[in-house]
Design a protein around this motif. Sequence first.
Motif, PDB file in Angstrom:
ATOM      1  N   LYS A  20       8.115  -6.843   5.367  1.00  0.00           N
ATOM      2  CA  LYS A  20       6.913  -6.071   5.053  1.00  0.00           C
ATOM      3  C   LYS A  20       6.090  -6.812   4.013  1.00  0.00           C
ATOM      4  N   SER A  50      -7.783  -2.875   9.903  1.00  0.00           N
ATOM      5  CA  SER A  50      -7.255  -1.540   9.619  1.00  0.00           C
ATOM      6  C   SER A  50      -8.225  -0.757   8.756  1.00  0.00           C
ATOM      7  N   LYS A  55      -5.597   4.315  13.052  1.00  0.00           N
ATOM      8  CA  LYS A  55      -4.799   3.241  13.634  1.00  0.00           C
ATOM      9  C   LYS A  55      -5.542   1.920  13.555  1.00  0.00           C
ATOM     10  N   ASN A  70      -0.066  -0.426   8.528  1.00  0.00           N
ATOM     11  CA  ASN A  70      -0.262   0.910   7.970  1.00  0.00           C
ATOM     12  C   ASN A  70      -1.273   0.818   6.839  1.00  0.00           C
ATOM     13  N   HIS A  71      -2.298   1.624   6.914  1.00  0.00           N
ATOM     14  CA  HIS A  71      -3.346   1.636   5.877  1.00  0.00           C
ATOM     15  C   HIS A  71      -3.402   3.057   5.337  1.00  0.00           C
ATOM     16  N   ALA A  72      -2.399   3.380   4.523  1.00  0.00           N
ATOM     17  CA  ALA A  72      -2.190   4.765   4.109  1.00  0.00           C
ATOM     18  C   ALA A  72      -3.148   5.236   3.031  1.00  0.00           C
ATOM     19  N   SER A  77      -2.694  -1.605   2.191  1.00  0.00           N
ATOM     20  CA  SER A  77      -2.388  -1.787   3.604  1.00  0.00           C
ATOM     21  C   SER A  77      -1.118  -2.621   3.677  1.00  0.00           C
TER      22      SER A  77
END
Lengths: 116, 113
Positions: A20, A50, A55, A70-72, A77
């Motif tokens: 990650k 992103s 998505k 994932n761009h929470a 990101s």
Amino acid sequence: GAVVSQHPSWVICKSGTSVKIECRSLDFQATTMFWYRQFPKQSLMLMATSNEGSKATYEQGVEKDKFLINHASLTLSTLTVTSAHPEDSSFYICSASGLAGSVEQYFGPGTRLTVT
Amino acid sequence: RKEVEQDPGPFNVPEGATVAFNCTYSNSASQSFFWYRQDCRKEPKLLMSVYSSGNEDGRFTAQLNRASQYISLLIRDSKLSDSATYLCVVILPMDTGRRALTFGSGTRLQVQP
């Protein structure tokens, strides 16, 4: 201002494991973040775009199930390289945009991934 | 044909020389143009944007020729610290909304003492 960080700066992992990579905008809110990959002596190639809370949009030829994005939040990101193989070894760079009225992108320092 | 094409070089020039790089782009509707600099194993850094009227920043001059679809970068009085790879960057029309950058493969400059 407009600083983007990436972590880790380099990583060595074994084939088959997942890695990650985090990309953070430190002093601004990044509505959009981009992930690029650069192989030796080649140009940066866009992998995906992103947007926070939605998505990611992947470029043609990039496997979305292998490169999970994932761009929470507006400042973070992540890119996860799943089941990494030696051919995934590359320099991964993120960039962020979002400063009002600016088209400029701010690049992170990059993450060098080596898969053994 | 690549979207953005550059001569890969390397350009080997002595200190103090003037050197010019060209870049061509294939999509005539492209709207934003930049020169980035990338040092070995580092991220690219924005050198300058390129405007239709041309623009200058110290020793660096960038020009855009829309009719011929090329962009140029001129470096005067080269310094050793100018040694790097110079990337021509375009925002393609379909990417304007999301601001994704399309990079040329870069031109390597080596300034020698």
